[in-house]
Write a protein that holds these residues in place. Structure first.
Motif, short mmCIF file in Angstrom:
data_model
loop_
_atom_site.label_atom_id
_atom_site.label_comp_id
_atom_site.label_asym_id
_atom_site.label_seq_id
_atom_site.Cartn_x
_atom_site.Cartn_y
_atom_site.Cartn_z
N THR A 126 11.08 -19.00 14.32
CA THR A 126 9.74 -18.45 14.06
C THR A 126 9.08 -19.23 12.92
N VAL A 127 9.88 -19.52 11.89
CA VAL A 127 9.37 -20.29 10.76
C VAL A 127 8.97 -21.68 11.20
N TYR A 130 5.71 -21.49 12.91
CA TYR A 130 4.65 -21.11 11.98
C TYR A 130 4.22 -22.31 11.12
N GLU A 143 -6.66 -37.19 11.89
CA GLU A 143 -7.26 -37.71 13.11
C GLU A 143 -8.76 -37.93 12.91
N LYS A 185 1.59 -17.65 1.49
CA LYS A 185 2.30 -17.19 2.68
C LYS A 185 3.53 -18.06 2.95
N GLU A 188 6.04 -17.25 0.40
CA GLU A 188 6.67 -15.97 0.73
C GLU A 188 7.78 -16.17 1.77
N ILE A 189 7.45 -16.93 2.82
CA ILE A 189 8.42 -17.11 3.91
C ILE A 189 9.65 -17.87 3.42
#
Lengths: 413, 143
Positions: A126-127, A130, A143, A185, A188-189
């Motif tokens: 999941t990480v 993400y 790009e 975020k 945090e993860i």
């Protein structure tokens, strides 16, 4: 279960855990690693040979870009700096700032890519998804600025090939704001999630002494508490104007473990640092030309006439990258070209890191130095004198062959 | 924290642009035929960025055949071709014309030839659907 039988487990040359061709031979007693040996050089491509025989310097820029898929600003930047020193070309001021911005955008993308891979290695997909979704924003920015996601083709002797206009500046600022908003975020993860902490805290420890002894570079050495960063120690391009401080994990929580978790801390803080550098570079970017010599024909003549040598040093996302170039008067290709990619230094630290750990920790420890095998594989030197028993010499092989023949003959009678 | 993200993504539309059709057509030729008949529609690809480097465009008329692009091409994708033009008058020497031929199959899209061209005969287009079974196919050779 100490004192039991020792087994040797080969990981690689092609193994799903390490992604790129490298062999690690691990001696295990039960689950614990008691001996490690690393064998590299399975993807040698002869890039330097092409630069010294087939290509003229301008062609070699695009060749050096293809040394590595991820560091494709660092390698040409390093090579271009070496040639500029050898031929005494001064890059323009605006170009120096654009180089810094491009290099830092690349660092953000490389570190986020690594963070995703690290999540994948410990089975936290999941990480992985993400962070890679977050990475898309910086890829889109690259790009937009250069026309391509990967091979940017932006370096040139004496400057850069594409300018950043008003819309470009606005887009970069928006992109940096996007990352600043989401940084807490990511933090945090990675830094507060119990799963990641469990798998990486006190795993793959590289002590300060070992890191110094084995000449580790980049986030690997900084995670061991050594503030070593080319951008700080020997500033190139516009880094001297901006001022960069090497990031060590004690800046975050006041302690240095030198483990995989510390490497995550260093890389994540470096993403934040890169955002600050880009913002500072955008604010202070001077106007002016982007190329010291816009006439490429003249530039080619200048390089043909040049005689001298130069060394380029760049802090790539993985550590210090060095290119040595020697030019000889009247010869178009480089007389000598040597690349030393950061993974070369970060490979030997694998041995102290892996010692005493478990087999299941091999992928995350190997990945924690962010290895890049195709960068590493430059010139192979084989030292015959120090070869161990696993190398069969011709005489030994012959002797074995004779013995087998005799044995078979004995059995036949 | 992660659970929150996962649940949020559950109700999000996929980011993927389904070019050229929502489901991969069984036969590409059949699909193109349907599009020509107006029975199916091609979902457009993601637009290219402004500085995108695609298939090379060559203006044959303005090219003087100096060969500078041949020298800087890192992939050696450009070839200098010499043509002999029969003279209009009797007894005169044949006129020699130099033009280039670009093998797109070898091109690395660095746009260095565009930068060095003194007559601005070369430019990069937006075209990127260049996959082909034959690297010497007619579409992959620009003359």
């Amino acid at each position: 279960m100490s004192g039991g039988k020792k087994y040797t487990i080969p990981v690689g040359p092609l193994h799903p855990a390490v992604h790129e061709p490298i062999t690690i031979k691990i001696d295990v007693e039960g689950e614990h690693i008691v001996g490690v040996d690393v064998f590299c050089s399975q993807v040698h491509r002869g890039i330097e040979w092409l630069g010294m025989n087939r290509n003229n310097p301008i062609q070699s820029i695009y060749l050096s870009e293809r040394v590595c898929g991820i560091c494709n600003i660092c390698h040409p930047l390093c090579m271009v700096q070496a040639v500029e020193k050898a031929a005494e070309i001064m890059p323009t001021e605006r170009a120096e700032y654009i180089r810094v911005i491009m290099a830092e955008l690349e660092r953000i993308h490389s570190h986020l890519l690594w963070a995703g891979v690290a999540g994948h290695e410990i089975g936290f997909d999941t990480v992985f998804h993400y962070t890679w979704a977050l990475r898309e924003a910086v890829m889109d920015l690259i790009e937009y600025l250069t026309g391509n996601r990967v091979t940017k083709a932006i370096m040139m002797f004496g400057g850069v090939r594409r300018d950043i206009d008003e819309t470009g500046v606005r887009k970069i600022k928006e992109g940096m704001q996007y990352y600043l908003e989401r940084f807490h975020k990511i933090e945090e993860i990675f830094l507060h999630d119990p799963t990641i902490k469990m798998r990486t805290r006190d795993v793959g420890i590289l002590t300060r002494e070992d890191a110094l002894k084995l000449c580790a570079v980049g986030p690997t050495v900084r995670a061991s508490g050594i503030p070593k960063d080319v951008r700080q120690d020997f500033p190139y391009a516009a880094y001297a104007d901006i001022g960069v401080d090497a990031i060590t994990p004690d800046m975050y929580n006041g302690e240095v473990h030198g483990d995989v978790f510390d490497r995550i801390i260093v890389r994540l803080l470096e993403v934040k640092q890169s955002i600050e550098i880009i913002n500072a570079a955008l604010d202070n970017m001077p106007s002016g030309p982007i190329l010291a010599e816009p006439n490429l024909v003249k530039l080619q003549m200048l390089l043909k006439k040049a005689d001298g040598e130069g060394v380029g040093r760049v802090e790539a996302p993985r550590g210090e990258d060095i290119h040595y170039v020697r030019l000889r008067k009247g010869e178009e290709p480089f007389f000598s070209w040597k690349i030393r990619a950061p993974t070369y230094n970060n490979l030997l630290p694998w041995i102290p890191m892996l010692m005493g750990e478990q087999i299941a920790d091999v992928p995350i420890i190997a990945a924690s130095t962010d290895p890049c095998m195709s960068c590493l594989n430059r010139v192979t030197v084989v030292d015959v004198n120090s070869s161990k028993e696993y190398v069969l010499t011709k005489e030994k092989l012959h002797e074995l062959s004779i013995r087998k023949t005799r044995r078979l003959m004995r059995n036949a009678h | 924290m992660m659970m929150h993200e996962v649940l949020k993504l559950l109700f999000k539309k996929p980011f993927t642009n389904k070019f050229p059709a929502k489901y991969a057509p069984k036969s590409t030729y059949g699909f193109i035929k349907l599009v020509k008949e107006g029975k199916a529609q091609i979902i457009p690809p993601v637009p290219t960025p402004p500085k995108f480097r695609g298939k090379l465009k060559y203006d044959r008329e303005s090219c003087v055949g100096c060969g500078l692009c041949v020298k800087v091409c890192p992939a050696k994708a450009i070839e200098l071709v010499t043509y002999k033009e029969e003279p209009k008058e009797e007894g005169a020497r044949p006129k020699i014309i130099r033009k280039i031929r670009i093998y797109i199959g070898r091109c690395v899209y660095c746009s260095q030839c565009v930068d060095i061209c003194p007559r601005n005969s070369l430019s990069m287009t937006d075209e990127f659907l260049l996959a082909n079974e034959d690297k010497l196919a007619k579409e992959l050779i620009v003359e």
